[in-house]
Motif scaffolding. Structure first.
Motif, PDB file in Angstrom:
ATOM      1  N   MET A   1      25.087   6.039 -44.185  1.00  0.00           N
ATOM      2  CA  MET A   1      24.177   5.324 -45.097  1.00  0.00           C
ATOM      3  C   MET A   1      24.000   6.139 -46.382  1.00  0.00           C
ATOM      4  O   MET A   1      23.745   7.339 -46.319  1.00  0.00           O
ATOM      5  N   ASN A   3      22.491   8.068 -49.514  1.00  0.00           N
ATOM      6  CA  ASN A   3      21.248   8.845 -49.563  1.00  0.00           C
ATOM      7  C   ASN A   3      20.099   8.151 -50.272  1.00  0.00           C
ATOM      8  O   ASN A   3      18.941   8.420 -50.001  1.00  0.00           O
ATOM      9  N   ASP A   4      20.446   7.273 -51.234  1.00  0.00           N
ATOM     10  CA  ASP A   4      19.368   6.667 -52.012  1.00  0.00           C
ATOM     11  C   ASP A   4      18.739   5.462 -51.296  1.00  0.00           C
ATOM     12  O   ASP A   4      17.832   4.836 -51.827  1.00  0.00           O
ATOM     13  N   HIS A  56      15.219   3.916 -51.887  1.00  0.00           N
ATOM     14  CA  HIS A  56      14.007   4.747 -51.930  1.00  0.00           C
ATOM     15  C   HIS A  56      13.217   4.439 -53.186  1.00  0.00           C
ATOM     16  O   HIS A  56      13.800   4.242 -54.255  1.00  0.00           O
ATOM     17  N   ARG A  87      21.881  -4.091 -36.692  1.00  0.00           N
ATOM     18  CA  ARG A  87      21.103  -2.859 -36.568  1.00  0.00           C
ATOM     19  C   ARG A  87      20.286  -2.561 -37.819  1.00  0.00           C
ATOM     20  O   ARG A  87      20.535  -3.119 -38.888  1.00  0.00           O
ATOM     21  N   VAL A  88      19.325  -1.698 -37.616  1.00  0.00           N
ATOM     22  CA  VAL A  88      18.444  -1.282 -38.713  1.00  0.00           C
ATOM     23  C   VAL A  88      18.520   0.238 -38.795  1.00  0.00           C
ATOM     24  O   VAL A  88      18.373   0.912 -37.780  1.00  0.00           O
ATOM     25  N   ILE A  89      18.786   0.754 -39.983  1.00  0.00           N
ATOM     26  CA  ILE A  89      18.797   2.212 -40.158  1.00  0.00           C
ATOM     27  C   ILE A  89      17.672   2.546 -41.128  1.00  0.00           C
ATOM     28  O   ILE A  89      17.577   1.963 -42.205  1.00  0.00           O
ATOM     29  N   VAL A  90      16.838   3.457 -40.717  1.00  0.00           N
ATOM     30  CA  VAL A  90      15.678   3.821 -41.534  1.00  0.00           C
ATOM     31  C   VAL A  90      15.770   5.301 -41.835  1.00  0.00           C
ATOM     32  O   VAL A  90      16.037   6.101 -40.936  1.00  0.00           O
ATOM     33  N   ASN A  91      15.564   5.676 -43.100  1.00  0.00           N
ATOM     34  CA  ASN A  91      15.598   7.084 -43.452  1.00  0.00           C
ATOM     35  C   ASN A  91      14.249   7.487 -44.032  1.00  0.00           C
ATOM     36  O   ASN A  91      13.945   7.203 -45.186  1.00  0.00           O
ATOM     37  N   GLY A  92      13.419   8.144 -43.209  1.00  0.00           N
ATOM     38  CA  GLY A  92      12.123   8.598 -43.699  1.00  0.00           C
ATOM     39  C   GLY A  92      11.013   8.338 -42.707  1.00  0.00           C
ATOM     40  O   GLY A  92      11.196   7.624 -41.718  1.00  0.00           O
TER      41      GLY A  92
END
Lengths: 259, 301
Positions: A1, A3-4, A56, A87-92
């Motif tokens: 994924m 980074n932003d 973000h 699927r769901v990818i969450v960063n944070g």
């Protein structure tokens, strides 16, 4: 994924079965089994192959009529519901305000409830203890109320406290479902300010709201959901405009049908 | 009006720590267990505080407050002692030994029973918390198990008090002196807690799907107690009836309780391995049943 991105949703579908029985009980289940009957259920397709990237620092508004799948989508992003497909990818770090009164036990004081809510969301005791007074101040609770049982609170105080807890967790991603309906005009202005501050700190916010002015005021992007599908995404004013037209006309614009 | 897809990338906030979470389909299968257990361990203080606060809320409005924690089991013990002595008057009871067996058996049984009953309703009672936040749901029945243990602790001095007073009033009462066998007590309590927690996971899951499970549970626990060596002594079982002691998840551990607390003996092989077997079996079966379905809870509540 990349980074932003804060959230990436890939071909997400959420389907679940609901029982049509008045009450699901062991007694009924045993009776049905003895009569070799099947349980009457209905399959709900709450979200249908939805794909979406949320960068973000963006503030995304989600509009749509009741049953559009907005709350289900939010719960899936929070990891509360699991996807049926995709699927769901969450960063944070996520903080949520999806149901008013975050795990509040009415017999306990506001302070105790703040501590419980904070611990459940993954903070440690020191972090929360530092925040309780700040939260009480933000929620504008009258003097001393923070140490009184929550059952003595008015509904406005209850809603304000829930909101104050959610925004004070300094989340990377904040999920709000109809949370801004809590409180009076003055509190609403304060909540808007706090959210703008969170945006300025480059945190990501997702807002589900029926108050369309909230979406145009706060969001930089919006999506419109209808019966589980994504109808459109774009600038908030345009999305809200299209949605309002739909509400008046009652049918989806032909340009959206192939989306 | 269609979006052109050009959102300017935003700067990431200063205290941002990347934490990637991927949510993928899994219904009646286990989620990745290591991250689950890690999350469970990180948020253990939530379970501890929830137990403390629930306990506080429970006794907040009661005039006698926490005295009930001691009074309740003591009165229960007294009631059952009356029942047992009226049913079987003139039995071979050296002093108050029978009462001692009954009390510690009852206290230990209630520790497990409270784990199960409080744990069973912990998910349906935690409605808003479950709808609003993602956390390992097993923390809720785990918190009930901690609370049950905290409620069990004050019954130990009650038991010792009855033992000492009983010996003074009825000198024929058997009181074990200090023995190293008392070191088995932590083992017994851990096995009891794990068995109770494991069974709580099963009933908590059932209760989400069938809301009358709790009603049934009141009858199940009552029958369970009569089938457990609480009101009767384990050595009264003869022949094939002895199987009752081992097919009951609390049978071996209650047999061990009576041996250690009342007689000061060590465990025999059957009670030792039986206790371990039921603790592990309950945790594994309950854990699988619960964790594989917990992502479904938010829909069912």
């Amino acid at each position: 994924m990349p980074n932003d991105l804060a959230i990436r949703i890939e071909e997400l579908s959420i389907t679940y079965k609901v029982s049509l029985e008045a009450k699901r009980t062991l007694k009924n289940a045993v009776m049905r089994a003895s009569l070799k009957q099947k349980e009457r259920t209905r399959t709900i397709e709450a979200v249908k192959s939805l794909t979406l990237d949320v960068p973000h620092g963006s503030v995304l508004g989600i509009v749509g009529s009741n049953g559009a799948g907005k709350s289900t989508l939010m719960r899936c992003i929070a990891g509360i519901l699991s996807p049926t497909e995709g699927r769901v990818i969450v960063n944070g770090k996520i903080s949520t305000l999806l149901a008013l009164g975050v795990g509040f036990n009415p017999a306990l004081s506001g302070r105790d409830n703040i501590i419980l809510g904070g611990l459940a969301s993954g903070l440690n005791m020191d972090e929360i203890s530092d925040k309780t007074d700040e939260i009480a101040e933000f929620a504008a609770l009258p003097d001393g109320f923070i140490d009184l049982p929550v059952r003595t609170y008015s509904s406005g105080m209850y809603g304000r406290l829930s909101f104050a807890v959610a925004v004070s967790m300094t989340p990377d991603i904040l999920l709000l479902d109809e949370a801004l309906s809590a409180g009076d005009a003055a509190f609403k202005e304060k909540s808007f300010e706090r959210m703008r501050q969170l945006c300025a700190e480059a945190r990501t916010i997702l807002i589900v709201s029926h108050a369309l002015a909230t979406v145009t005021d706060l969001c930089d992007t919006a999506i419109w959901m209808h019966k589980g599908s994504l109808v459109a995404k774009g600038k908030p004013e345009e999305i809200v405009d299209g949605y309002l037209k739909f509400l008046n006309v009652g049918s989806l614009p032909s340009s959206y049908e192939d989306m | 009006m269609a979006w052109d897809g050009t959102l300017t990338p935003m700067p990431v906030n200063e205290d941002f720590v990347p934490k990637i979470q991927v949510f993928e389909p899994h219904r009646a299968s286990l989620p990745p267990l290591i991250p689950y257990l890690k999350e469970f361990w990180t948020r253990r203080s939530f379970a501890l505080e929830l137990a403390r606060f629930t306990d506080k809320a429970e006794y907040l409005d009661s005039r006698l407050g926490k005295i009930w924690l001691v009074l309740n089991p003591l009165l229960l013990g007294f009631v059952y002692y009356l029942v047992v002595t009226i049913i079987r008057p003139g039995g071979k009871d050296p002093g108050l030994t029978r009462l001692d067996h009954l009390l510690i058996g009852l206290f230990t049984f209630y520790f497990a029973q409270n784990c199960v009953t409080a744990g069973a309703s912990s998910i349906t009672a935690g409605g808003r918390l479950i709808l609003n936040q993602a956390f390992p749901r097993a923390l809720l029945p785990f918190s009930s198990a901690i609370q049950s243990f905290q409620q069990f602790l004050p019954t130990i001095p009650v038991y010792i008090f009855v033992l000492v007073v009983g010996k003074w009033a009825y000198p024929t009462t058997i009181v074990p002196g200090w023995t190293w066998n008392f070191l088995w007590i932590p083992f017994i309590l851990i096995c009891t807690g794990l068995t109770g927690f494991g069974l709580a996971l099963v009933f908590a899951t059932l209760n989400v799907y069938f809301r009358d499970t709790n009603k049934l549970l009141t009858y199940i626990t009552r029958i369970w107690m009569y089938l457990s060596p609480v009101l009767w002594l384990p050595n009264t079982l003869r022949g094939s009836m002895k199987i009752l002691l081992y097919i009951n998840p609390l049978g071996p551990v209650l047999d061990a309780t009576s041996r250690v607390w009342v007689s000061g003996e060590s465990l025999n092989k059957l009670s030792f391995y039986g206790s371990i077997f039921w603790a592990l079996a309950s945790i594994m079966i309950g854990g699988y049943f619960f964790i594989s379905r917990e992502r479904d809870f938010a829909i069912r509540i």
